[in-house]
Design a protein around this motif. Structure first.
Motif: not given
Length: 253
Positions: A138-148, A151-155, A199-204
């Motif tokens: 769920r957290s991973m999915a939210r990271m993908r949805q939020e702008a890098s 605050i939502g991405f950081a959260d 961003r892609e590196t972080v998500l990967l």
């Protein structure tokens, strides 16, 4: 004085003595009261804050308990060396965010993370429950949805790391994660991967943590967590906003 990179206001205190303790604590951490310096006398401080002597004394007791001050007969109230400060105290961490954090703070934070989080990820790969995996995804999915840089991405990033600590099944690791949540959130905001490649590196690598824990792959969970922390450190180093202590003022620690 330690140069400031960002000030992140935290919650205000709910009592007079707590607010006075916060104000003095922030001044100490910001360097307005240096190590070994004696604080002004009671009369000056009570006038400064508009509080009674009992309120001031309770504030000083709070700061003594947190390692920021010492009181000695015929000497007075003196600021202690930084090594004595309780950095696992939630107020002390919050006051650092109020005072402004720099490379030293971020470096120390990264080092304690490297000491704890890779092991937490390894344990999570062994002990995780289905509920833990759901929360990680769920957290991973939210990271993908939020702008890098949001605050939502950081959260979401923070929620993923807290979920790893929880999945480790180790109460001490979860407690450490809880205590440093505010500092981690600030760190993630400062290291936001605004460039597409970043961003892609972080998500990967965050996805590799989640997948490794779900697959029970201890080695990959460990190495992926190390990579995530190192990657964040590199972004801090590249950030023009992040200064080492004294870079702005020429002061050397």
């Amino acid at each position: 004085m330690t140069s400031r990179i960002v000030v992140i206001p935290t919650r205000r205190a709910h009592s007079n003595h707590a607010e006075v303790a916060r104000s003095i604590g922030v001044d100490i951490i910001a360097g307005r009261y240096g190590e070994g310096m004696r604080l002004p006398g009671d009369a000056e401080l009570t006038a400064m804050f508009g509080v009674s002597r009992p309120v001031l004394r309770e504030s000083v007791k709070t700061l003594v308990a947190k390692g920021l001050l010492s009181t000695k007969a015929r000497v007075g109230t003196v600021v202690r060396e930084r090594g004595a400060w309780n950095m696992f105290d939630a107020d002390v961490l919050a006051w650092h965010l109020d005072a402004g954090i720099d490379k030293r703070f971020l470096g120390d934070l990264a080092e304690i993370r490297l000491a704890v989080e890779p092991r937490a990820a390894a344990l999570a790969a062994v002990r995780r429950t289905e509920a833990d995996i759901v929360e990680l995804r769920r957290s991973m999915a939210r990271m993908r949805q939020e702008a890098s840089d949001s605050i939502g991405f950081a959260d979401a990033d923070l929620a993923l790391h807290v979920a790893v600590a929880k999945a480790s099944g180790n109460l001490f690791m979860r407690s450490i994660g809880h205590v440093i949540e505010a500092a981690l959130r600030a760190s993630f905001l400062l290291s936001a991967p605004v460039e597409t490649d970043d961003r892609e590196t972080v998500l990967l690598w965050h996805q590799r943590i989640v997948d490794a824990i779900a697959d029970g792959d201890v080695d990959m969970a460990t190495s992926a967590m190390v990579e995530v922390i190192h990657n964040g450190m590199q972004r801090h180093e590249r950030s023009p906003d992040v200064q080492a202590p004294g870079e702005a003022s020429g002061h050397r620690d």
